[in-house]
Design an enzyme around this catalytic site. Structure first.
Site, mmCIF file in Angstrom:
data_model
loop_
_atom_site.group_PDB
_atom_site.id
_atom_site.type_symbol
_atom_site.label_atom_id
_atom_site.label_comp_id
_atom_site.label_asym_id
_atom_site.label_seq_id
_atom_site.Cartn_x
_atom_site.Cartn_y
_atom_site.Cartn_z
ATOM 1 N N ASN A 104 0.655 -1.263 0.020
ATOM 2 C CA ASN A 104 0.028 -0.047 0.165
ATOM 3 C C ASN A 104 0.879 1.378 0.144
ATOM 4 O OD1 ASN A 104 -2.723 1.828 0.889
ATOM 5 N ND2 ASN A 104 -0.892 1.953 2.457
ATOM 6 N N TYR A 169 3.956 9.628 -10.863
ATOM 7 C CA TYR A 169 2.730 8.557 -10.174
ATOM 8 C C TYR A 169 2.067 7.807 -11.214
ATOM 9 C CZ TYR A 169 -1.006 7.735 -7.042
ATOM 10 O OH TYR A 169 -2.019 7.278 -6.322
ATOM 11 N N LYS A 173 2.089 3.521 -11.200
ATOM 12 C CA LYS A 173 0.880 2.961 -10.820
ATOM 13 C C LYS A 173 0.225 2.111 -12.124
ATOM 14 C CE LYS A 173 0.292 4.146 -6.583
ATOM 15 N NZ LYS A 173 0.374 3.145 -5.643
HETATM 16 P P1 NDP Z 1 -1.025 8.476 2.745
HETATM 17 O O1 NDP Z 1 0.053 9.724 2.257
HETATM 18 O O2 NDP Z 1 -2.153 8.741 3.490
HETATM 19 O O3 NDP Z 1 -0.387 7.230 3.029
HETATM 20 C C1 NDP Z 1 0.779 6.694 2.382
HETATM 21 C C2 NDP Z 1 1.565 5.746 3.429
HETATM 22 O O4 NDP Z 1 2.663 5.400 2.841
HETATM 23 C C3 NDP Z 1 2.051 6.447 4.702
HETATM 24 O O5 NDP Z 1 1.424 5.616 5.803
HETATM 25 C C4 NDP Z 1 3.503 6.476 4.450
HETATM 26 O O6 NDP Z 1 4.077 6.351 5.783
HETATM 27 C C5 NDP Z 1 3.680 5.325 3.756
HETATM 28 N N1 NDP Z 1 4.985 5.384 3.154
HETATM 29 C C6 NDP Z 1 5.251 6.465 2.061
HETATM 30 N N2 NDP Z 1 6.747 6.053 1.373
HETATM 31 C C7 NDP Z 1 7.015 5.168 2.333
HETATM 32 C C8 NDP Z 1 8.473 4.601 2.289
HETATM 33 N N3 NDP Z 1 9.383 4.996 1.627
HETATM 34 N N4 NDP Z 1 8.710 3.430 3.262
HETATM 35 C C9 NDP Z 1 7.537 2.713 3.956
HETATM 36 N N5 NDP Z 1 6.380 3.440 3.827
HETATM 37 C C10 NDP Z 1 6.248 4.672 3.362
HETATM 38 O O7 NDP Z 1 -1.635 7.991 1.294
HETATM 39 P P2 NDP Z 1 -2.888 7.237 1.189
HETATM 40 O O8 NDP Z 1 -3.315 6.452 2.084
HETATM 41 O O9 NDP Z 1 -3.877 8.221 0.313
HETATM 42 O O10 NDP Z 1 -2.442 6.190 -0.113
HETATM 43 C C11 NDP Z 1 -2.166 4.884 0.071
HETATM 44 C C12 NDP Z 1 -2.002 4.103 -1.385
HETATM 45 O O11 NDP Z 1 -3.186 4.092 -2.014
HETATM 46 C C13 NDP Z 1 -0.801 4.682 -2.199
HETATM 47 O O12 NDP Z 1 -0.174 3.642 -2.792
HETATM 48 C C14 NDP Z 1 -1.684 5.736 -3.181
HETATM 49 O O13 NDP Z 1 -0.847 5.807 -4.331
HETATM 50 C C15 NDP Z 1 -2.864 4.744 -3.251
HETATM 51 N N6 NDP Z 1 -3.892 5.555 -3.701
HETATM 52 C C16 NDP Z 1 -4.606 6.491 -2.998
HETATM 53 C C17 NDP Z 1 -5.767 7.301 -3.517
HETATM 54 C C18 NDP Z 1 -6.642 8.051 -2.801
HETATM 55 O O14 NDP Z 1 -7.389 8.864 -3.099
HETATM 56 N N7 NDP Z 1 -6.105 8.326 -1.330
HETATM 57 C C19 NDP Z 1 -6.100 6.909 -4.805
HETATM 58 C C20 NDP Z 1 -5.502 6.198 -5.536
HETATM 59 C C21 NDP Z 1 -4.380 5.355 -5.146
HETATM 60 P P3 NDP Z 1 5.518 7.113 6.358
HETATM 61 O O15 NDP Z 1 5.162 8.341 5.858
HETATM 62 O O16 NDP Z 1 5.455 7.056 7.801
HETATM 63 O O17 NDP Z 1 6.476 6.256 5.611
#
Ligand code: NDP
Length: 266
Positions: A104, A169, A173
């Protein structure tokens, strides 16, 4: 008002309904916030043992506190590719073999393609694509011995149609969807299923960053979403539960849009 960890008012109401997920070990990257948190919560409510990984330790601890005893948190940057094998073995030794991997964690960058540097592009590809492959490979190696396993990817509407200003992005994806099909075919023979959820526009911090300062984009998103609203993180979590459970045991290699019809909107 303090914002609850259950983002943006989504209480993530989730009835327990997948008995076969009890005691499964589920690794959710980026499980401390947004969609990952909702997914972790859904598995925890289904009595799975959940491991959440992310970079921000404070965020992980807050999530663990909210999610309870059966949730373990591991501070980890998925870009640390060389340490991914030891992450997987550490979980295997201390908790047990990963039955379900939810890839995720993801990052986004909103910027004109002309101004995106090679480093910025590479960073997105590394987190959203290369790390997803590398972690899937390491977890799949451990699943082979057990003859069963489940990998769930998270893509995006950006892989389906052209959204301006999110070039890295979008590329990452689209790759994740291709990777889903290729891995599903290669791993089916080992009893491992690989599927992908393509979320539409879901209320999280990431989507707020992309939409809140851009009313025109938000209007466009809602206008082409037949259901006329953004989704809740729990909508994605419900799809993840289904794809991880034996109720979908004959499903592999699919990309499931969970998007209020956004991908087919006129
Ligand atoms: P958030 O930004 O809320 O969450 C992203 C999470 O990824 C965070 O918990 C962050 O934690 C973690 N993360 C990012 N980089 C790293 C890393 N290098 N190592 C470990 N953890 C990492 O985003 P969303 O919840 O919205 O998105 C979650 C997924 O869903 C993503 O892949 C996004 O592309 C996808 N998505 C979301 C959509 C939406 O509308 N919200 C739509 C389509 C897809 P930390 O910063 O602590 O590392």
């Amino acid at each position: 008002m303090t914002k609850s960890i259950d983002n943006n008012g989504d209480n993530g109401a989730m009835e327990t309904r997948y008995a076969d997920l009890k005691d499964k070990i589920v690794l959710v990257t980026g499980g401390a916030s947004g969609l990952g948190y909702a997914i972790a919560k859904a598995f925890a409510l289904n009595r799975s043992t959940v491991v959440i990984a992310g970079r921000d330790e404070a965020k992980l601890k807050a999530a663990k506190k909210a999610l309870g005893r059966k949730v373990h948190c591991i501070p980890f940057d998925v870009n640390d590719l060389d340490r991914l094998p030891s992450l997987v073995h550490k979980i295997e030794r201390s908790i047990g073999g990963v039955d379900v991997l939810v890839n995720n964690a993801g990052i986004n960058l909103k910027k004109d393609a002309f101004h995106v540097t090679n480093e910025e592009y590479q960073k997105i590809i590394q987190t959203n694509q290369t790390a997803v492959f590398a972690l899937s490979r390491e977890v799949a190696k451990t699943m082979v011995g057990r003859g069963t396993g489940n990998i769930i990817m998270i893509s995006s509407m950006a892989s389906r149609y052209g959204i301006p200003k999110v070039i890295g992005y979008t590329a990452s994806k689209a790759a994740v969807e291709g990777m889903t099909r290729a891995l599903a075919v290669e791993l089916a023979t080992y009893g491992i299923r690989v599927n992908c959820i393509a979320p539409g526009f879901i209320k999280t911090d990431m989507s707020s960053r992309a939409l809140d300062d851009d009313p025109e984009r938000k209007r466009k998103v809602l206008a082409r979403t037949p259901m006329g609203t953004l989704g809740e993180p729990s909508d994605i979590a419900h799809a993840a539960l289904f794809l991880a459970s034996t109720q979908s045991k004959f499903v592999t290699g699919i990309v499931l849009p969970v998007d209020g019809g956004n991908s087919i909107g006129f």
